[in-house]
Write a protein that holds these residues in place. Structure first.
Motif, PDB file in Angstrom:
ATOM      1  N   PRO A 131       0.374  -1.758  -0.117  1.00  0.00           N
ATOM      2  CA  PRO A 131       0.013   0.148  -0.228  1.00  0.00           C
ATOM      3  C   PRO A 131       0.922   1.460  -0.007  1.00  0.00           C
ATOM      4  N   ASP A 132       2.068   1.375   0.734  1.00  0.00           N
ATOM      5  CA  ASP A 132       2.513   2.568   0.976  1.00  0.00           C
ATOM      6  C   ASP A 132       3.639   2.893  -0.672  1.00  0.00           C
ATOM      7  N   HIS A 133       3.583   1.843  -1.532  1.00  0.00           N
ATOM      8  CA  HIS A 133       4.162   2.462  -2.983  1.00  0.00           C
ATOM      9  C   HIS A 133       3.320   3.004  -3.578  1.00  0.00           C
ATOM     10  N   THR A 134       1.827   3.059  -3.900  1.00  0.00           N
ATOM     11  CA  THR A 134       0.584   2.915  -4.237  1.00  0.00           C
ATOM     12  C   THR A 134      -0.084   4.271  -3.890  1.00  0.00           C
ATOM     13  N   ASN A 135      -0.571   5.248  -5.170  1.00  0.00           N
ATOM     14  CA  ASN A 135      -1.346   6.227  -5.371  1.00  0.00           C
ATOM     15  C   ASN A 135      -3.179   6.329  -4.599  1.00  0.00           C
ATOM     16  N   HIS A 136      -3.495   6.922  -4.898  1.00  0.00           N
ATOM     17  CA  HIS A 136      -4.851   7.224  -4.587  1.00  0.00           C
ATOM     18  C   HIS A 136      -5.878   5.855  -5.769  1.00  0.00           C
ATOM     19  N   MET A 137      -4.774   5.598  -6.870  1.00  0.00           N
ATOM     20  CA  MET A 137      -5.806   4.759  -7.561  1.00  0.00           C
ATOM     21  C   MET A 137      -5.480   2.612  -6.991  1.00  0.00           C
ATOM     22  N   VAL A 159      29.272   3.783 -11.288  1.00  0.00           N
ATOM     23  CA  VAL A 159      28.040   3.829 -12.299  1.00  0.00           C
ATOM     24  C   VAL A 159      27.442   5.124 -11.969  1.00  0.00           C
ATOM     25  N   VAL A 160      27.342   6.320 -12.498  1.00  0.00           N
ATOM     26  CA  VAL A 160      26.119   6.862 -12.387  1.00  0.00           C
ATOM     27  C   VAL A 160      25.358   6.730 -13.762  1.00  0.00           C
ATOM     28  N   THR A 161      23.982   7.203 -13.334  1.00  0.00           N
ATOM     29  CA  THR A 161      22.534   7.430 -14.049  1.00  0.00           C
ATOM     30  C   THR A 161      23.214   9.042 -15.049  1.00  0.00           C
ATOM     31  N   ALA A 162      22.831   8.819 -15.997  1.00  0.00           N
ATOM     32  CA  ALA A 162      23.232   9.814 -16.700  1.00  0.00           C
ATOM     33  C   ALA A 162      21.999  10.612 -17.857  1.00  0.00           C
ATOM     34  N   ARG A 163      21.669   9.775 -18.021  1.00  0.00           N
ATOM     35  CA  ARG A 163      20.327   9.896 -18.714  1.00  0.00           C
ATOM     36  C   ARG A 163      18.830   8.985 -18.802  1.00  0.00           C
ATOM     37  N   SER A 164      17.819   8.883 -18.430  1.00  0.00           N
ATOM     38  CA  SER A 164      16.882   8.533 -18.836  1.00  0.00           C
ATOM     39  C   SER A 164      16.256   9.052 -20.374  1.00  0.00           C
ATOM     40  N   ASP A 165      16.141   7.634 -21.431  1.00  0.00           N
ATOM     41  CA  ASP A 165      14.960   7.608 -21.755  1.00  0.00           C
ATOM     42  C   ASP A 165      13.783   7.257 -22.206  1.00  0.00           C
ATOM     43  N   GLN A 166      13.144   8.012 -22.803  1.00  0.00           N
ATOM     44  CA  GLN A 166      11.396   7.298 -22.794  1.00  0.00           C
ATOM     45  C   GLN A 166      11.144   6.229 -22.411  1.00  0.00           C
ATOM     46  N   VAL A 167      10.403   6.644 -20.905  1.00  0.00           N
ATOM     47  CA  VAL A 167      10.106   5.812 -20.207  1.00  0.00           C
ATOM     48  C   VAL A 167       8.456   5.409 -20.522  1.00  0.00           C
ATOM     49  N   ASP A 168       7.576   4.708 -20.972  1.00  0.00           N
ATOM     50  CA  ASP A 168       6.625   3.877 -21.373  1.00  0.00           C
ATOM     51  C   ASP A 168       5.887   3.137 -20.240  1.00  0.00           C
ATOM     52  N   PHE A 169       5.068   3.958 -19.805  1.00  0.00           N
ATOM     53  CA  PHE A 169       3.852   3.344 -18.467  1.00  0.00           C
ATOM     54  C   PHE A 169       2.484   2.634 -19.854  1.00  0.00           C
ATOM     55  N   LYS A 170       2.396   1.442 -19.632  1.00  0.00           N
ATOM     56  CA  LYS A 170       1.807   0.654 -21.296  1.00  0.00           C
ATOM     57  C   LYS A 170       0.897   0.169 -19.987  1.00  0.00           C
ATOM     58  N   LEU A 171       0.752  -0.374 -18.496  1.00  0.00           N
ATOM     59  CA  LEU A 171      -0.363  -0.685 -17.977  1.00  0.00           C
ATOM     60  C   LEU A 171      -0.081  -0.398 -16.746  1.00  0.00           C
ATOM     61  N   PRO A 172      -1.087  -0.450 -15.807  1.00  0.00           N
ATOM     62  CA  PRO A 172      -1.022   0.601 -14.342  1.00  0.00           C
ATOM     63  C   PRO A 172      -0.287  -0.968 -14.023  1.00  0.00           C
ATOM     64  N   ILE A 173       0.765  -0.803 -12.725  1.00  0.00           N
ATOM     65  CA  ILE A 173       0.588  -2.431 -11.610  1.00  0.00           C
ATOM     66  C   ILE A 173      -0.192  -1.934 -10.431  1.00  0.00           C
ATOM     67  N   ARG A 174      -0.605  -2.739  -9.848  1.00  0.00           N
ATOM     68  CA  ARG A 174      -1.693  -2.944  -9.120  1.00  0.00           C
ATOM     69  C   ARG A 174      -0.627  -3.342  -7.527  1.00  0.00           C
ATOM     70  N   GLN A 175      -1.444  -2.731  -7.171  1.00  0.00           N
ATOM     71  CA  GLN A 175      -1.378  -3.929  -5.090  1.00  0.00           C
ATOM     72  C   GLN A 175      -1.703  -4.528  -5.710  1.00  0.00           C
ATOM     73  N   GLY A 176      -0.329  -5.807  -4.892  1.00  0.00           N
ATOM     74  CA  GLY A 176      -0.496  -6.491  -4.176  1.00  0.00           C
ATOM     75  C   GLY A 176       0.641  -7.689  -5.567  1.00  0.00           C
ATOM     76  N   GLN A 177       0.060  -7.158  -7.047  1.00  0.00           N
ATOM     77  CA  GLN A 177       1.021  -7.768  -7.709  1.00  0.00           C
ATOM     78  C   GLN A 177       3.389  -7.429  -7.695  1.00  0.00           C
ATOM     79  N   LEU A 178       3.376  -9.244  -7.843  1.00  0.00           N
ATOM     80  CA  LEU A 178       5.051  -9.108  -7.726  1.00  0.00           C
ATOM     81  C   LEU A 178       5.423  -7.591  -8.639  1.00  0.00           C
ATOM     82  N   VAL A 179       6.287  -7.610  -8.760  1.00  0.00           N
ATOM     83  CA  VAL A 179       7.231  -6.754  -9.662  1.00  0.00           C
ATOM     84  C   VAL A 179       8.398  -7.243 -10.216  1.00  0.00           C
ATOM     85  N   GLU A 180       8.787  -7.878 -11.509  1.00  0.00           N
ATOM     86  CA  GLU A 180      10.216  -8.441 -11.444  1.00  0.00           C
ATOM     87  C   GLU A 180      10.590  -7.008 -12.995  1.00  0.00           C
TER      88      GLU A 180
END
Length: 130
Positions: free
Chosen positions: A20-26, A54-75
């Motif tokens: 729950p602490d990883h999620t938004n109001h949705m 190493v350090v991060t220099a840039r993040s290129d286009q990040v596409d959020f295709k589908l929502p990830i829901r509370q309780g799901q495992l994320v790899e």
């Protein structure tokens, strides 16, 4: 004891559960949390590959295709896909898994550019990608 399988040094895989602490109001994963997990995996993959700081220099286009829901495992799967003189391009994917059904879906993908540093904090050469 059985031998440990060697993972490719161009790859890193991390697992998280969406609490729950990883999620938004949705009830879905905060975008910022997703980006942090992706950056962490890119850092690990690039560090393992270069065997350097190493350090991060840039993040290129990040596409959020589908929502990830509370309780799901994320790899989080990060792979070094391109190498420059001092930089590494890392492709990162977030795959959500329903723990009860085993159903998996690609939810987010993007690229991160990481720079290898020497002991003085200056960009340093990395080996070519095989």
């Amino acid at each position: 004891m059985a031998p440990i399988d060697d993972a490719p040094t161009t790859e890193a895989r991390l697992l998280e559960i969406v609490f729950p602490d990883h999620t938004n109001h949705m009830g879905t994963l905060f975008g910022g949390t997703a980006l942090a997990w992706m950056d962490k995996a890119a850092f690990i993959a690039a560090s393992r590959y270069a065997r350097r700081t190493v350090v991060t220099a840039r993040s290129d286009q990040v596409d959020f295709k589908l929502p990830i829901r509370q309780g799901q495992l994320v790899e989080t799967i990060a792979r070094v896909v391109e190498v420059g003189r001092t930089s590494m391009k890392v492709e990162v994917k977030l795959v959500a898994e329903d723990l009860l059904t085993g159903e998996r879906e690609l939810c987010t993908c993007g690229h991160f550019v990481m720079i290898a540093l020497d002991a003085r904090g200056r960009p340093t050469q990395v080996p070519p990608l095989a």
